[in-house]
Design a protein around this motif. Structure first.
Motif, short mmCIF file in Angstrom:
data_model
loop_
_atom_site.label_atom_id
_atom_site.label_comp_id
_atom_site.label_asym_id
_atom_site.label_seq_id
_atom_site.Cartn_x
_atom_site.Cartn_y
_atom_site.Cartn_z
N ARG A 389 0.83 -1.21 0.00
CA ARG A 389 0.00 0.00 0.00
C ARG A 389 0.87 1.25 0.00
O ARG A 389 1.90 1.31 0.67
N CYS A 390 0.40 2.25 -0.72
CA CYS A 390 1.14 3.51 -0.83
C CYS A 390 0.94 4.34 0.44
O CYS A 390 -0.21 4.54 0.88
N PRO A 391 2.02 4.86 1.03
CA PRO A 391 1.85 5.66 2.25
C PRO A 391 1.22 7.04 2.00
O PRO A 391 0.87 7.72 2.96
N LEU A 393 -1.87 8.01 0.14
CA LEU A 393 -3.28 7.93 0.52
C LEU A 393 -3.80 6.49 0.48
O LEU A 393 -5.00 6.26 0.41
N GLY A 394 -2.89 5.52 0.49
CA GLY A 394 -3.29 4.13 0.71
C GLY A 394 -3.64 3.31 -0.51
O GLY A 394 -4.22 2.23 -0.37
N CYS A 395 -3.34 3.76 -1.72
CA CYS A 395 -3.67 2.96 -2.91
C CYS A 395 -2.76 1.75 -3.02
O CYS A 395 -1.68 1.69 -2.44
N ASP A 407 5.00 1.12 -8.16
CA ASP A 407 4.46 2.40 -8.64
C ASP A 407 2.99 2.52 -8.26
O ASP A 407 2.24 1.55 -8.31
N CYS A 408 2.59 3.74 -7.94
CA CYS A 408 1.22 3.97 -7.52
C CYS A 408 0.38 4.54 -8.67
O CYS A 408 0.70 5.63 -9.19
N PRO A 409 -0.67 3.84 -9.09
CA PRO A 409 -1.48 4.33 -10.21
C PRO A 409 -2.35 5.54 -9.83
O PRO A 409 -2.88 6.21 -10.72
N CYS A 410 -2.50 5.81 -8.54
CA CYS A 410 -3.39 6.91 -8.13
C CYS A 410 -2.76 8.28 -8.44
O CYS A 410 -3.27 9.05 -9.24
N HIS A 411 -1.63 8.56 -7.78
CA HIS A 411 -1.01 9.88 -7.98
C HIS A 411 0.45 9.81 -8.37
O HIS A 411 1.13 10.82 -8.43
N GLY A 412 0.96 8.56 -8.55
CA GLY A 412 2.28 8.42 -9.17
C GLY A 412 3.48 8.29 -8.25
O GLY A 412 4.61 8.35 -8.72
N ASN A 424 7.65 11.51 -5.30
CA ASN A 424 6.53 11.93 -4.45
C ASN A 424 5.23 11.88 -5.25
O ASN A 424 5.30 11.59 -6.45
N PRO A 425 4.04 12.08 -4.65
CA PRO A 425 3.79 12.82 -3.41
C PRO A 425 4.02 12.04 -2.10
O PRO A 425 3.94 12.66 -1.04
N ALA A 426 4.24 10.73 -2.12
CA ALA A 426 4.51 10.05 -0.84
C ALA A 426 5.70 10.74 -0.19
O ALA A 426 6.67 11.08 -0.86
FE1 FES Z 1 -0.16 6.60 -3.91
FE2 FES Z 1 -1.36 8.91 -3.71
S1 FES Z 1 -2.03 7.05 -2.93
S2 FES Z 1 0.50 8.47 -4.68
#
Ligand code: FES
Length: 432
Positions: A389-391, A393-395, A407-412, A424-426
């Motif tokens: 899980r991404c720190p 927002l949890g995606c 890699d996070c598909p939500c915000h990258g 970032n944004p993590a």
């Molecule tokens: Fe992963 Fe926002 S939840 S970058």
């Protein structure tokens, strides 16, 4: 994986900030936008501090293809449709002024600066090129429509801006940064009011400029909805036919071409971060087919923040934050975008009215089709399950096989195999 620009430049080094300080302007982020802003504040005699969490230019700036142009894909038709002739014209002027400013600054800096024509081509849609020409004529821009290009691909033509430029971004910035008030390895962990808290210091500032690629303060501005990130890939090839100019496909995942010295820089293979895409494999296939004698001397990838309407976010961080500013969402055109941002934000902190403020303000209307796409992608990323899980927002994170990263598909946001944050944004690493 190191960009070509990294290979032949030693960036100046700066100390870590220790102890509590006060300043008029705090700039967070030592990429192109932050450094240019510091440079102009320095010129104007304004008190400022720039803090960078790693080394300066260690993020997106070192991975750009460094094209200096006011032609950002086929953007003028789009702006004209969304906002009308006046704003399309403003966008053109703001970016042309940025190109001119680079020309003046680069006069005295040894940074491989060269005047080149820029071309935006299409492989299938002549009509959108003609639409763009029509939009450009409405705003008084003298562009030219070409029927064919000296590239090893079939196109239906290209719109061209003459007398644009290209350079070596890190040679340029190493000269710009030399005498600035910069602190490296100074990571802002949080903002408490107008004080930035780092591991060894607190910086109390009258004005704070967030130039951290993706704005890192979540509680203002809705950037998680307003931005997504896009990844693209570059090969530096020797013994490949030179491009002679700067070329980019109007389609986001298409190819781009420019030269640097005897090398050809071939870009493409792009995709939304956290999704599948062609990456270097696509570029290597293309090179093997069309540049049969070429060999690869470097490869790297870039990560870009994309706004909802293809116009960057520059100005007040949100409608409720009056001395907090942001610069982001350069949509792959961060060289001129950073210059526009630096001039606009200098005016903001000095209380000077800037004619482009309304065009770029992050507080503008968000109701664009991309908002729907971002919302759907975030919802899908949130309910997905891959075990990590991404720190931010949890995606749910996705394994990127080409780059060996999560890699996070939500915000990258991106993390290496060991969970160390890469993009970032993590704001921190994955939990073990
Ligand atoms: Fe992963 Fe926002 S939840 S970058």
């Amino acid at each position: 994986m190191e960009s070509l620009w990294r290979k032949d430049v030693e960036m100046p080094e700066f100390p870590v900030l220790e102890g509590d300080v006060k300043t008029d302007v705090l700039i967070i982020g030592g990429g192109m936008a932050g450094l240019l802003t510091a440079y102009f504040l320095h010129e104007r005699g304004v008190e400022y501090i720039l803090v960078e969490k790693n080394r300066i230019c260690s993020g997106t700036t070192q991975n750009t293809t460094a094209k200096i142009t006011s032609q950002h894909g086929l953007i003028y038709h789009k702006i004209l449709k969304y906002y009308g002739v006046e704003k399309a014209s403003m966008y053109y002027r703001a970016n042309e002024e940025a190109v001119e400013k680079y020309k003046r600054l680069c006069n005295s800096i040894d940074c491989g600066f060269e005047i080149k024509d820029n071309f935006v081509y299409s492989v299938s849609d002549r009509e959108i090129l003609e639409q763009e020409m029509s939009a450009l004529s409405k705003i008084g821009c003298k562009a030219e429509l070409f029927d064919s290009l000296p590239l090893p691909i079939n196109t239906v033509g290209a719109v061209s801006f003459s007398s644009q430029a290209q350079f070596h971004p890190l040679k340029f910035l190493s000269a710009i940064a030399k005498n600035l008030n910069i602190f490296e390895h100074t990571f802002v962990r949080e903002m408490k009011g107008n004080t930035a808290v780092t591991d060894k210091a607190g910086v109390c500032a009258k004005n704070v400029i967030v130039a951290t690629h993706f704005p890192f303060i979540n509680k203002h501005g809705l950037y998680s909805l307003k931005l997504y990130q896009h990844r693209s890939y570059v090969l530096a090839l020797e013994n490949a036919q030179q491009a002679g100019g700067m070329y980019v496909d109007e389609f986001k995942t298409g190819l781009s071409f420019r030269d640097y010295g005897d090398l050809l820089l071939l870009g493409g293979g792009g995709h939304r971060t956290g999704k599948d895409g062609g990456n270097w494999a696509e570029l290597r296939d293309f090179a093997a087919k069309h540049y049969t004698s070429s060999s690869e001397v470097a490869h790297w990838a870039a990560q870009d923040c994309m706004s909802l309407d293809s116009v960057p976010y520059i100005g007040n961080y949100s409608a409720n934050t009056h001395r907090l500013f942001a610069a982001s969402g350069f949509n792959k055109w961060g060289i001129t975008g950073a210059m526009v941002a630096a001039k606009l934000l200098c005016d903001c902190v000095n209380g000077v009215k800037n004619e482009y403020y309304e065009l770029f303000t992050p507080g503008r209307n968000m109701l664009k089709p991309q908002l729907f796409v971002n919302t759907v992608e975030s919802a899908a990323g949130f309910v997905g399950f891959t075990g990590k899980r991404c720190p931010h927002l949890g995606c749910s994170l996705k394994w990127n096989r080409a780059e060996h990263s999560w890699d996070c598909p939500c915000h990258g946001s991106r993390f290496d195999e060991n969970g160390t944050v890469l993009d970032n944004p993590a704001n921190g690493n994955l939990k073990k």
